[in-house]
Design an enzyme around this catalytic site. Structure first.
Site, PDB file in Angstrom:
ATOM      1  N   CYS A   1      45.969   6.774  -5.156  1.00  0.00           N
ATOM      2  CA  CYS A   1      44.976   7.415  -4.313  1.00  0.00           C
ATOM      3  C   CYS A   1      45.214   7.017  -2.857  1.00  0.00           C
ATOM      4  CB  CYS A   1      43.569   7.040  -4.757  1.00  0.00           C
ATOM      5  SG  CYS A   1      43.100   5.352  -4.374  1.00  0.00           S
TER       6      CYS A   1
ATOM      7  N   CYS B   1      43.766   7.577  -9.984  1.00  0.00           N
ATOM      8  CA  CYS B   1      44.781   6.736  -9.338  1.00  0.00           C
ATOM      9  C   CYS B   1      45.420   5.774 -10.350  1.00  0.00           C
ATOM     10  CB  CYS B   1      44.130   5.961  -8.202  1.00  0.00           C
ATOM     11  SG  CYS B   1      45.192   4.728  -7.466  1.00  0.00           S
TER      12      CYS B   1
ATOM     13  N   CYS C   1      44.494   3.387  -1.985  1.00  0.00           N
ATOM     14  CA  CYS C   1      45.509   2.451  -2.482  1.00  0.00           C
ATOM     15  C   CYS C   1      46.764   2.520  -1.617  1.00  0.00           C
ATOM     16  CB  CYS C   1      45.822   2.743  -3.949  1.00  0.00           C
ATOM     17  SG  CYS C   1      44.558   2.082  -5.060  1.00  0.00           S
TER      18      CYS C   1
ATOM     19  N   CYS D   1      44.327   1.853  -8.935  1.00  0.00           N
ATOM     20  CA  CYS D   1      42.954   1.336  -8.985  1.00  0.00           C
ATOM     21  C   CYS D   1      42.150   1.946 -10.132  1.00  0.00           C
ATOM     22  CB  CYS D   1      42.247   1.542  -7.652  1.00  0.00           C
ATOM     23  SG  CYS D   1      41.914   3.267  -7.265  1.00  0.00           S
TER      24      CYS D   1
ATOM     25  N   ASP E   1       6.121 -41.229 -24.745  1.00  0.00           N
ATOM     26  CA  ASP E   1       5.799 -40.735 -26.081  1.00  0.00           C
ATOM     27  C   ASP E   1       4.562 -39.845 -26.007  1.00  0.00           C
ATOM     28  OD1 ASP E   1       7.901 -42.088 -27.200  1.00  0.00           O
ATOM     29  OD2 ASP E   1       6.697 -43.863 -27.692  1.00  0.00           O
TER      30      ASP E   1
HETATM   31 ZN    ZN Z   1      43.604   3.853  -5.968  1.00  0.00          ZN
END
Ligand code: ZN
Length: 541
Positions: free
Chosen positions: A21, A120, A24, A123, A356
């Site tokens: 993409c 993509c 990226c 990613c 206690d």
């Molecule tokens: Zn990507």
């Protein structure tokens, strides 16, 4: 306006052909300008397309087909003219590997158009449709619905581990070209998916939430998680190459954790990786699935001292074989109002020692601290804390709290440090078989620093290991009540078992009061008079 250079063209071309993409592509071009990731992805893609198909020599101002984006590129290139040394490159267009067409220009268009609708390969869709205003609205709505009180938040992103494998595969695909950019760029210079995701989302989420700053460090964390079952097997070949990176651990469902995968990828040689995994990666058919958005506020710690005025109240819920023995406990009486004030999911209670069920704690009380888990409210003024203390004290006459204050996790440790060395004072009502003489009182009052050997008492043997512990009784004083009863005051080292010292626990505590007074004796009542731990600091009434 994308900050790209001539040398990026080869990278862009390769990655777009591989099915990456637009965002990226920017990552692998090591673009660190956040705004570049924030612009709509289709715009970025258009710019990238224009950038790689443009011929530097024929940038024509008056061309009607030129977009404004194109002009940006032009001015960008002009600005970078010193660095652009390469002559206009004939191969500055897409060279699709499979679909070689007669006319190179049209081939580029075809391939690029496909990129737009594809998931993509790098990613898995996270920087595409899963990273934008719709997702920001979803995050903001989830956060708002949970009604947290906060003014900063950190956005954390959890990605499927196989993303590292795909990233590595993409890196190998363009490694040569990235290195050719002239700088000493490495895989670490590639912008991480997480980083790019945050650059886009932080601003959008801030906008949706109003006055909240999305920052890199905050006690309030909003977690976004993505999974991608379709490509989970991407990691599997690594287990054969680096078996020692993938050891099963208790809490993890899968051995293929992100950490393990990263470690294996550092070890594996490029050649071996390429034998087992395609470069570039294969195209997935679907995007990642976003999981539920998780909100978590860091624990808040609150401390104070408590008195216990009741001889039938355990410190913690008393449950035997799944059945409750006492209707309440110190812990619950204190915790309930605090939990509701902080709107916390749960708590951990700790105290400096414990008494206690039949023992009262008087004087200044016993220090305690509570960790409040995932509090939805975390800030309390001194006045509000004081009010909270009042609420606790009004809710029951069995306990009373003082010095209530918010503390740090580190400060809490001070309650436990040197606990064994601290002293405690007690008052016990003692019965003796033989009548008490005046000499007995004097005898007791004269005893100083008496060392006891205490074998783990029978009554606690089920939860404590069998051992002989040495404890010191620093001083004692006796106050006559009647011929068979007296009040015994004791100042002891913390951790001394008082009841056992009085009755002897079948000889398990030596010496004991029966031995000392040469008669049978028993303890009828016990009060803790003081716990000498100087934490938390007192708060003036
Ligand atoms: Zn990507």
């Amino acid at each position: 306006m994308l900050p790209l250079k001539e040398k990026d063209k080869a990278i862009i071309q390769k990655l777009l052909s591989a099915g990456c993409c637009a965002r990226c592509v920017l990552r692998f071009c090591c673009v660190t300008i956040q705004a570049a990731y924030r612009q709509a992805q289709h715009e970025t893609l258009e710019e990238l397309k224009a950038f790689i198909t443009e011929k530097e020599s024929n940038i024509v101002q008056d061309s009607t087909s030129q977009t404004s984006t194109y002009e940006h590129n032009k001015s960008q290139d002009a600005a970078l003219s010193e660095t652009v040394e390469d002559p206009p490159r004939k191969r500055a267009k897409l060279v699709p590997t499979q679909t070689v067409q007669s006319e190179p220009g049209s081939a580029a268009v075809v391939t690029l158009r496909n990129v737009e609708s594809h998931v993509c390969v790098a990613c898995l869709g996270i920087l595409q449709d899963l990273c934008g205003p719709d997702q920001a609205v979803k995050i903001a709505e989830t956060v708002k619905a949970q009604n947290y009180e906060f003014d900063t938040m950190v956005l954390s992103v959890s990605l499927p581990a196989q993303l590292c494998v795909r990233e590595h595969s993409c890196w190998l695909h363009v490694k040569k070209e990235v290195r050719e950019k002239g700088l000493v760029l490495d895989k670490d210079d590639v912008i991480q998916v997480k980083e790019a995701f945050k650059w886009v989302m932080q601003g959008l989420v801030t906008k949706e939430l109003g006055s909240v700053a999305v920052v890199s460090k905050s006690p309030f964390e909003v977690g976004v998680e993505f999974t991608h079952p379709e490509t989970e097997s991407d990691c599997h070949f690594l287990a054969k190459s680096c078996p020692d990176c993938f050891k099963p651990t208790k809490n993890k469902q899968s051995v293929f954790t992100r950490m393990a995968v990263v470690k294996a990828l550092e070890k594996i040689s490029d050649a071996r990786f390429l034998q087992h995994y395609p470069s570039p990666p294969l195209e997935p058919s679907s995007s990642c699935t976003p999981r539920d958005i998780q909100c978590l506020h860091m624990s808040v710690f609150i401390a104070g001292r408590y008195n216990k005025f009741c001889r039938s109240l355990p410190q913690t819920p008393w449950v035997i074989d799944g059945e409750r023995r006492m209707e309440s406990s110190v812990e619950e009486l204190i915790a309930a109002p605090i939990l509701s004030a902080f709107r916390a999911d749960g708590f951990n209670f700790s105290s400096s020692g414990r008494e206690d069920v039949d023992v009262r704690t008087l004087g200044n009380g016993r220090p305690f601290a509570m960790e409040l888990l995932n509090p939805h409210r975390s800030r309390f003024s001194k006045v509000e804390t004081k009010q909270l203390q009042e609420t606790i004290n009004e809710s029951s006459d069995k306990v009373r709290v003082r010095d209530l204050q918010i503390v740090t996790r580190e400060a809490m440790n001070r309650m436990k440090v040197g606990e064994e060395e601290k002293t405690k004072t007690y008052t016990a009502l003692v019965w003796t078989q033989k009548a008490i003489e005046k000499e007995d009182i004097t005898f007791i009052n004269d005893i100083k620093d008496l060392t006891l050997d205490q074998k783990t008492p029978l009554r606690v043997l089920h939860r404590r290991t069998l051992a002989i512990r040495q404890r010191v009784i620093h001083s004692m004083n006796a106050r006559y009540k009647d011929s068979h009863h007296f009040y015994l005051g004791l100042k002891t080292q913390a951790g001394t078992y008082i009841k056992e010292f009085v009755h002897g626990d079948f000889g398990r505590t030596k010496p004991n009061l029966c031995q000392l007074l040469k008669t049978d004796a028993d303890i009828l009542e016990l009060d803790v008079e003081s716990v000498d731990v100087d934490w938390p600091p007192p708060i003036p009434e």
